[in-house]
Design an enzyme around this catalytic site. Structure first.
Site, PDB file in Angstrom:
ATOM      1  N   ASP A 184       0.859  -1.183   0.000  1.00 43.44           N
ATOM      2  CA  ASP A 184       0.000   0.000   0.000  1.00 43.44           C
ATOM      3  C   ASP A 184       0.894   1.231   0.000  1.00 43.44           C
ATOM      4  O   ASP A 184       0.956   1.971   0.981  1.00 43.44           O
ATOM      5  CB  ASP A 184      -0.908  -0.044   1.237  1.00 43.44           C
ATOM      6  CG  ASP A 184      -1.924   1.079   1.239  1.00 43.44           C
ATOM      7  OD1 ASP A 184      -2.004   1.816   0.245  1.00 43.44           O
ATOM      8  OD2 ASP A 184      -2.627   1.221   2.251  1.00 43.44           O
ATOM      9  N   PRO A 206      10.568   8.044  -1.465  1.00 40.86           N
ATOM     10  CA  PRO A 206      10.913   6.762  -0.846  1.00 40.86           C
ATOM     11  C   PRO A 206      10.168   5.576  -1.460  1.00 40.86           C
ATOM     12  O   PRO A 206      10.588   4.431  -1.296  1.00 40.86           O
ATOM     13  CB  PRO A 206      10.521   6.944   0.626  1.00 40.86           C
ATOM     14  CG  PRO A 206       9.638   8.127   0.688  1.00 40.86           C
ATOM     15  CD  PRO A 206       9.947   8.981  -0.503  1.00 40.86           C
TER      16      PRO A 206
HETATM   17  N1  SPD Z   1      -1.814   8.727  -6.707  1.00 43.09           N
HETATM   18  C1  SPD Z   1      -2.048   8.193  -5.431  1.00 43.09           C
HETATM   19  C2  SPD Z   1      -1.628   6.783  -5.272  1.00 43.09           C
HETATM   20  C3  SPD Z   1      -1.656   6.456  -3.842  1.00 43.09           C
HETATM   21  C4  SPD Z   1      -1.797   5.046  -3.552  1.00 43.09           C
HETATM   22  N2  SPD Z   1      -1.683   4.774  -2.149  1.00 43.09           N
HETATM   23  C5  SPD Z   1      -2.559   5.428  -1.309  1.00 43.09           C
HETATM   24  C6  SPD Z   1      -2.422   5.002   0.097  1.00 43.09           C
HETATM   25  C7  SPD Z   1      -3.717   4.869   0.764  1.00 43.09           C
HETATM   26  N3  SPD Z   1      -3.663   3.976   1.857  1.00 43.09           N
END
Ligand code: SPD
Length: 279
Positions: free
Chosen positions: A157, A164
């Protein structure tokens, strides 16, 4: 007086949210972390001025990242989340009673602190669930560890492949994940917009296919992400993403806002333009 907060992307478009106020802005050694109170999307988390999640549409992202992996893995005893510092993925994972242990490896303590304080409706009870262990550390280094019991499900996620998070889109990282993943395990990750960030999407699937024998992208909509059209990718050594654990999926359908078995199956349909471009 509300003002517009912009996310500019690809030098060709921008997405703007009407914002009442900036609730939090801080800088960690890794990135800038911001939480907004918006007029239409509720509270919104940004990292380095890119929208990460909002109260209004976070379920679309978190349910689609987590349940396709959780409803197809052989076992669900041990789950690893790399990133996920807002707590949304942990919340979904912990809704499965079979899950005994969730390890979240989040590089940036500030994301966890800001989310716990300003976005409590995302992590909800996950933060106090004794099954959750939060490790503030580098997910790339964690994936190289060879002293760990395998995980049944691994979820990446992460944010966009800048700063990073860049190292999370490499073959080396996915090889680390593969060695941490049980044979009957499943791995899903966010793989950017197939429309707005097509080269990154295609490269992500291509690199995963060099590491795992089973790799299939799947699709959905996350309105606050660039173009709204979004992808995740499923990978496994043995598990077919079309073979669902019906009991688990049915139990989820009773609580989810978006995910169900029809959504799961339909999400893996590959549009023609992508079919011809994928390896
Ligand atoms: N463009 C945004 C991509 C973000 C993906 N991750 C989001 C984290 C939410 N838990």
């Amino acid at each position: 007086m509300a003002f517009w907060y912009d996310e500019a992307h690809e030098n060709d478009s921008r997405f703007s949210l009407s914002t009442e106020r900036v609730l939090f802005e801080g800088h960690s050694p890794f990135q800038k972390v911001t939480v907004l109170e918006t007029t239409g999307w509720g509270r919104v988390l940004l990292i380095d001025d890119l929208y990460m999640t909002s109260y209004r549409d976070e379920f679309l992202y978190h349910e689609m990242l987590t349940h396709p992996a959780l409803c197809t893995a052989q076992n669900l005893r041990r789950v690893l989340i790399i990133g996920g510092g807002d707590g949304g993925s942990a919340r979904e994972v912990l809704s499965y009673k079979e899950v005994e242990k969730v390890v979240m490896v989040e590089i940036d303590e500030l994301v966890v602190e800001a989310s716990r304080r300003f976005l409590p409706d995302i992590g909800k009870n996950a933060w106090s669930d004794p099954r959750l262990e939060v490790i503030i550390g580098d997910g790339i280094a964690y994936a190289k560890r060879t002293d760990l019991e395998p995980f049944d499900v691994i979820l990446l996620d992460g944010s966009d492949p800048v700063g990073p998070a860049q190292g999370l889109f490499t073959r080396e990282f996915h090889q680390g994940v593969a060695q941490l993943l049980a044979d009957g395990g499943t791995y899903t990750l966010q793989s950017e917009s197939p429309f707005g960030q097509r080269p990154v999407f295609l490269e992500t699937v291509k690199v995963l296919r060099q590491v795992f024998p089973i790799v299939q992208p799947y699709f959905g909509c996350v309105p606050i992400y660039p173009t709204g059209s979004w992808s995740w990718t499923f990978a496994s050594k043995t598990r077919d993403p079309m073979v669902l654990d019906e009991r688990r999926a049915a139990a989820q359908e009773a609580r989810t806002q978006h995910y169900n078995r029809d959504i799961h199956r339909g999400a893996f349909a590959l549009p023609n333009a992508l079919r011809s471009e994928l390896p």
